[in-house]
Each structure stands twice: as structure tokens, then as C-alpha cells.
Design a protein around this motif. Structure first.
Motif, short mmCIF file in Angstrom:
data_model
loop_
_atom_site.label_atom_id
_atom_site.label_comp_id
_atom_site.label_asym_id
_atom_site.label_seq_id
_atom_site.Cartn_x
_atom_site.Cartn_y
_atom_site.Cartn_z
N VAL A 188 18.15 -37.26 -9.78
CA VAL A 188 18.47 -35.84 -9.95
C VAL A 188 18.62 -35.51 -11.44
N LYS A 189 19.36 -36.35 -12.16
CA LYS A 189 19.54 -36.12 -13.60
C LYS A 189 18.22 -36.23 -14.35
N LEU A 190 17.43 -37.23 -14.01
CA LEU A 190 16.17 -37.46 -14.69
C LEU A 190 15.21 -36.29 -14.51
N THR A 191 15.10 -35.78 -13.31
CA THR A 191 14.13 -34.73 -13.02
C THR A 191 14.64 -33.32 -13.32
N SER A 192 15.83 -33.21 -13.88
CA SER A 192 16.34 -31.87 -14.21
C SER A 192 15.61 -31.28 -15.42
N ARG A 193 14.86 -32.08 -16.15
CA ARG A 193 13.99 -31.59 -17.23
C ARG A 193 12.55 -31.84 -16.84
N ALA A 194 11.71 -30.85 -17.04
CA ALA A 194 10.35 -30.85 -16.51
C ALA A 194 9.48 -32.02 -16.98
#
Length: 178
Positions: free
Chosen positions: A7-13
């Protein structure tokens, strides 16, 4: 991969693309990474800062210029970069990959290896709002990455969601480490 990290990793495109590019041997300098990802400078810089805050990237000491630093993967970053590479390879088409760059797509796909109810998905993704989850599920269903089925055998029919097609390929890429 732990769902909270995903979740944290994919919060930036562009985080997945940056990690996959570095894992494939592209130098950890801004210009080659920017060219490999085709991101805008602002979005790229935000994703790069985000990866550094997560402890997946660090400045390469003794290399680069203060205004043009060089980066390298940390030990944790190298492990996660392998998963990012598998995820990126699961969706080779750039137009379809745009869906994967959205915040909740990868975490939702990670949880839908078998049919899941809305409430189970929401409890698995603690920080997601009902609206964000329903919007993401609708978008994934429209792209044929998630299949929605209504179970009418019970007294109160309810929908279940499971990954299919490209969504299942992404799910398997994430699940190889889990």
C-alpha cells in the motif's frame, strides 16, 4: 509481500517503475531513470523521494553531483525491486499499465486471489475508504482485471470479487513472495 508495504509503495505512481528499472540494471541517476519510466519530472521526483522515505533507496555515497545525485537500492529495496519487476512484467502494455499506477490497484489485486467480499477487502486494506474501494473495484471490473459475481445461494445475496486476466497475472507476481 506485506500488504502494508505494498500500500505504501504503490501510493506514488512511478515507484514500481523506478524499482523495476533499477533492478534491471539502469543506472541510479535521475536522467536514465526518468527516460526509462517516461514520467513527468514532478511525479518522478515525488516517487523518488517517497522511495527514499520508505528506506528502499539511498544516495550512493561518493558518487554523483550534489545537484544530480546517484541512488542505489538498499537491501530491503533490492528484495522489493524483484517483486516490482515481476509486477511490471505482468503488464507489458503501457496503456494497461496506467491502471496499475493507480494507488489501490496492486493492493486490491493482491487480496483477490480467491473470491473476496467487499468487507473482507476493506478489512485487509485498513486505510482505504468505502468510496476509494468501490471506485477502484469498478475501474478494475471495467478493465476486466476483476470479476464480480453475485452469490444468490444465501438468504442475502452478496457480490464477491476475484482477480482475472491481467489482474490475476499481477496477483501471481505479488504472491510469489508472500
Amino acid at each position: 509481500m506485506d500488504i502494508a508495504i505494498l500500500v505504501k509503495l504503490t501510493s506514488r505512481a512511478w515507484s514500481l517503475n523506478i524499482l523495476a528499472s533499477m533492478n534491471s540494471g539502469i543506472p541510479g541517476r535521475q536522467a536514465p531513470l526518468l527516460a526509462a519510466t517516461s514520467a513527468s519530472r514532478t511525479a518522478f521526483a515525488q516517487s523518488l523521494d517517497h522511495l527514499m522515505q520508505l528506506g528502499l533507496l539511498e544516495r550512493n555515497p561518493g558518487h554523483g553531483h550534489p545537484l544530480r545525485p546517484e541512488f542505489r537500492l538498499t537491501k530491503t529495496g533490492a528484495e522489493i525491486a524483484q517483486t516490482a519487476t515481476r509486477i511490471v512484467q505482468a503488464v507489458p502494455d503501457d496503456t494497461e499499465f496506467a491502471l496499475l499506477r493507480r494507488s489501490w490497484t496492486a493492493p486490491i489485486l493482491a487480496l483477490t486471489h480467491r473470491p473476496q467480499r467487499f468487507s473482507a477487502l476493506k478489512s485487509g486494506l485498513i486505510t482505504i475508504s468505502d468510496r476509494a474501494l468501490s471506485t477502484s473495484l469498478q475501474r478494475l471490473e471495467d478493465s476486466a482485471w476483476i470479476e464480480r459475481e453475485i452469490d444468490a445461494t444465501l438468504r442475502h445475496p452478496f457480490p464477491t470479487y476475484r482477480a482475472v486476466n491481467q489482474g490475476f497475472a499481477v496477483n501471481q507476481a505479488i504472491a510469489l513472495v508472500a
